[in-house]
Design an enzyme around this catalytic site. Sequence first.
Site, mmCIF file in Angstrom:
data_model
loop_
_atom_site.group_PDB
_atom_site.id
_atom_site.type_symbol
_atom_site.label_atom_id
_atom_site.label_comp_id
_atom_site.label_asym_id
_atom_site.label_seq_id
_atom_site.Cartn_x
_atom_site.Cartn_y
_atom_site.Cartn_z
ATOM 1 C CB SER A 170 24.754 -2.890 -14.509
ATOM 2 O OG SER A 170 24.201 -4.024 -14.517
ATOM 3 C CE1 TYR A 183 29.499 -5.370 -12.168
ATOM 4 C CE2 TYR A 183 27.250 -5.809 -12.272
ATOM 5 C CZ TYR A 183 28.341 -5.511 -12.891
ATOM 6 O OH TYR A 183 28.319 -5.228 -14.300
#
Length: 287
Positions: A170, A183
């Site tokens: 990501s 995350y």
Amino acid sequence: MSTYLPFKIDLSGKVAVVTGGSGVLCSGFAKALAASGAKVAVIGRRLDAAQKVADEIAAEGGTAVAVSADVTDKATLVSARETVNAKLGTVDILINGAGGNNPKGTTTKEYLFPEDLEKKAEGISTFFDLDEAGVRGVFDVNFIGTLLPTQVFAPDMAGKDGAVIINVSSMNSFRPLTKIPAYSAAKAAVSNFTQWLAVHFAPVGIRVNAIAPGFFVTEQNRALLKNPDGSLTPRSEKIIAHTPMNRFGDPDDLTGTLLWLVDKGSSGFVNGVVVPVDGGFAAYSGV
């Protein structure tokens, strides 16, 4: 089903495994690989959701099977490998796409203010309220959920011509976003692990790279990015304001990068990289 292919890659004879294959982004990966000729195993925790994607691939003339497995449970992955080998053959391409966040690993505010320490308002979750189990769960599904499938499927890939692993990282791994420390850190681990694996597996001929998507609307984050009427939330407005291309990504925006990375003829000397696909978000300083 979208079978949009920006260029032609021939994956005939290849077997691909896609974990998280029933999600918005990874179902697109599965469909693109199948449209390029690969036989695809769509792996997900819910067999019905994975079967829906496999059926859509079959309806377009592709070959796919749905397999139920939990990427944090090695025993279910070993069982999945046996099913894939029996129905499709040994794996050439592994897409580690399963991942996600947990509200218990998220803060309510972007910053910690003095009043949050002195007399915290009801419903506010600060850094000090992060739930250990929630944070651990985020690391499990993103990092352990990349490690275990690799341990299970990579032995069959060693020595095969064109064997490749693609992890899904990501843009949070490069620049952590506010509110989601678990995350962001977990995806940073995926990026680092990608580089480590690329070095470790080089002698047995397995290339390992990663794709780092920017902002895409998925079922997991839809409520955070869009209001019920479809308008942008305040957080989304900030995201779009800092994305030079002035939009969210579309799943098809990832297809070209995926196909380039899985094809030996296109990227045979590309190894250990994390490719941003973010509409310019990381390049924009805000001024």
